[in-house]
Design an enzyme around this catalytic site. Structure first.
Site: not given
Ligand code: GLA
Ligand code: ZN
Length: 688
Positions: A157, A310
């Site tokens: 991320e 995710e």
């Protein structure tokens, strides 16, 4: 011809891939064989391994020890579980900060952050870059031929922005590259205002805190620079990995609307787009908003299937209040991602941690082990995804596009605007939801993309429009497209400089009118709007509440579609309809309530001849994916009650295995899903 890395991946892991983040370094090795056994029981086929393992692999500078990772890789391989192996650059170990304090990120206030969390690195630091590449290379060389290795997960991320001196230098370098001369920089940033003119490059800095308002053009370039700087980190590691393992695809996990990461550019650099998403069960719109993210992922990947990398099996732990997903809702959300083009369903994380910042974050295997509702649902979903295998690689063609543009986001929420609390995400998402409720397929684009495939283009609040954008919109209309553009669009150019000749400068002659004044409405105030006489777009009974903003609009060659009935603009147009070339431009000069926006969007779709994927009662989401021979119709009941719909095709419901016929009634319980496979040709003939 050699295969692309993703076709190699699909051959190895066909179908919809199931799995999650696996953090074995948090557990004694006795647990690992049990992990593998339970993964198999759940249908897990791929794990993201080593995302935060740097300190466990390199205890001190240069002392790399892969013993435990070797063991885990071997165990997984023996269990038939493939690995998306991470380069651990998102969480540098304490020794890096201790030995090289300049590797720590400096926040905007000038505070150098400390260790003890993650993501604390300066993206410019040569030492950070060197050490993170060293371990990435070591991993690549060690596991290049390991049977478990299937994919690279680079970092985690990406979203760092740093204000240290190293980044300051790089910012100047980036600007020199972009503008060439200092005079050009001065021109682009409008530095005659408030005596900001630079006479030497040494005076040019990152936008550190200033006493009053910031220079918006500098802020805009800082955002561009930050996205580029991080992308450079990613592509650097990607290229390194490619040089060792050219057939292994490399990606990183994107996150819902990180501000300084322009995914339209990043999407072109990954072998497959991957998304982490945590829809909030407390927000009634969270799955509609998730659909927006999914369509964005499909679009930034050029239409290719993407990966849900995710999500939470139940609750997260990072918000103020973390609601659990109610029975069946994790399944619904997972299948929704597949319905929008994901070829995987993966979680953070496999086994719930006992310690650390995220010990109350749900996992596929909860603290309570296998005797839990979550585990039961995780196992059931694993089984169901096997039945959906044929859907994988399927694509979705859209006739409608909505613009979501990072550069515009940075600019439209700038300083000293008529409204300084404008929420671009909220505004675009409202428009997206109006399309979502009508069950039409939507691509998420910028005005730099090829628009020729679309019949309808929705452009909310596109404040920043370049000459090229202006030309693209015009071409879209001339070719017969239907444009819906909303207020405060076409105002400035790429430098945040106001276009000449009044507002909306970049859309003059497009909307068939002009804006005399921007006229924001006081907070919590609305004025009524109703359909105008002699218009052909809306139902004559159309009524709306308009809030936030009003344009004081003057009609030129357009027709008024709706007008205000209250306030000082009563009797003046709120919506314009303009013929241009073979197309139509609808200009919306205010923010309509959601129902009214829905009616307007429906009217534009109808006029453009765009139909829903399939008729469905309200609350049922419908999408379609197509492979070479088949169409897969996804019917997802988001409602709390049973929903019934009549099929326009025959086929097989992949989840139940039952054959279904045309005019057959499909009954969906609350949160339930059906996936109907039909051969492509039969659908075509049944429609005629
Ligand atoms: C992100 C991160 C994970 C974890 C989850 C929690 O997506 O990538 O490491 O922190 O959030 O929801
Ligand atoms: Zn820095």
């Amino acid at each position: 011809m050699t295969d692309s890395p993703m076709s190699t991946f699909h051959r190895r892991l066909p179908g919809v891939v199931y799995g999650g983040d696996y953090n074995p370094e948090q557990w004694p090795r006795e647990v690992w064989p049990e992990d593998v056994r339970l993964m198999r029981e759940a249908g897990v086929r791929l794990v993201n391994l080593g995302v935060f393992s740097w300190s466990a692999l390199e205890a001190t500078d240069g002392e790399l020890d892969f013993t435990w990772l070797d063991e885990v890789m071997d165990l997984l391989a023996a269990g038939g579980i493939a690995v998306n192996l991470a380069t651990p650059n998102a969480a540098p170990p304490p020794w890096l900060a201790e030995n090289f304090p300049e590797t720590l990120l400096v926040d905007r206030q000038g505070t150098r952050v400390s260790i003890g969390s993650r993501g604390h690195f300066c993206p410019s630091s040569p030492v950070y870059r060197d050490r993170s590449r060293r371990i990435a290379r070591a991993l690549a060389e060690r596991y290049a031929d390991h049977p478990a290795l299937a994919m690279w997960h680079i970092g985690n991320e990406y979203h760092a922005h740093c204000f240290c001196d190293l980044c300051d230098d790089r910012f100047r370098g980036w600007l020199r590259e972009r503008y060439g001369t200092l005079e050009e920089l001065n021109r682009r940033w409008g530095t005659r205002f408030w005596s900001q003119h630079y006479s030497d490059w040494g005076q040019v800095h990152l936008p550190r805190p200033v006493r009053g308002s910031v220079n918006p053009s500098r802020e805009l370039d800082f955002a561009r620079f930050t996205s580029d700087l991080q992308l450079e980190l990613f592509t650097g590691e990607r290229d390194l990995l490619r040089s060792v393992t050219p057939q292994v695809p490399a990606t990183t996990n994107f996150m819902q609307f990180f501000r300084l990461v322009d995914l339209h550019r990043w999407g072109q650099e990954v072998d497959v787009v991957a998304l982490d998403i945590y829809p909030d069960p407390a927000n009634v719109n969270s799955l509609a908003d998730a659909a927006f993210q999914y369509d964005l992922m499909r679009s930034v990947g050029g239409g290719a299937p993407w990966m849900l990398m995710e999500q939470a099996a139940a609750a997260v732990s990072q918000w103020k209040l973390n609601l659990v997903k109610q029975p069946g809702r994790m399944r619904l959300g997972s299948l929704q991602a597949v319905a929008h083009g994901s070829d995987s369903v993966m979680f953070f994380q496999w086994r719930a941690s006992r310690q650390g910042q995220e010990k109350f974050h749900s996992a596929m295997l909860p603290h309570g082990g296998t005797d839990t509702r979550t585990w039961q649902e995780v196992r059931d979903l694993g089984e169901e995804l096997v039945r959906l295998g044929e859907v994988a690689t399927g694509r979705t063609a859209a006739q409608v596009a909505i613009v979501w543009d990072w550069t515009n986001w940075w600019a439209v929420e700038g300083v000293a605007h008529p409204i300084n609390s404008l929420d671009y995400r909220d505004i675009v998402t409202r428009h997206y939801r109006a399309l979502w409720r009508r069950n039409v397929a939507v691509d998420v684009v910028t005005l730099d993309d090829d628009l020729s495939a679309y019949r309808v283009l929705v452009v909310p609040n596109q404040y920043l429009m370049t000459q090229a954008h202006s030309a693209a919109v015009r071409r879209f209309l001339e070719d017969g497209g239907h444009l819906l553009v909303s207020f405060f669009s076409g105002i400035v150019d790429e430098d945040d400089r106001v276009h000449e000749h009044g507002h909306p400068g970049a859309l003059r002659n497009v909307i068939g009118g002009h804006v005399r004044d921007f006229s924001p409405l006081p907070v919590d105030t609305a004025v009524t709007v109703r359909a105008a006489a002699h218009q052909s777009l809306l139902d004559g009974g159309f009524r709306a509440a308009a809030a936030l903003w009003q344009d004081d609009l003057v009609t030129e060659s357009a027709t008024a579609v709706a007008e205000y009935t209250q306030g000082y603009l009563a009797g003046q147009p709120a919506i314009l309809d303009h013929h241009l070339g073979a197309g139509r431009a609808i200009y919306l000069g205010t923010q309509l309530d959601d129902d009214a926006l829905g009616e307007l969007v429906a009217a534009v779709l109808q006029r453009a001849g765009v139909e829903s994927v399939h008729a469905a009662p309200s609350g049922v989401e419908v999408t379609e994916r197509q492979t070479a021979n088949d169409r897969f119709l996804f019917l997802l009941n988001h409602g709390e009650g049973t929903a019934t719909l009549t099929l326009d095709r025959s086929g097989v419901d992949l989840l139940t295995g039952h054959a279904v016929e045309t005019r057959h009634e499909v009954v969906l319980g609350p949160g339930d899903v059906a996936v109907i496979r039909s051969p492509l040709s039969r659908v075509a003939s049944s429609g005629s």
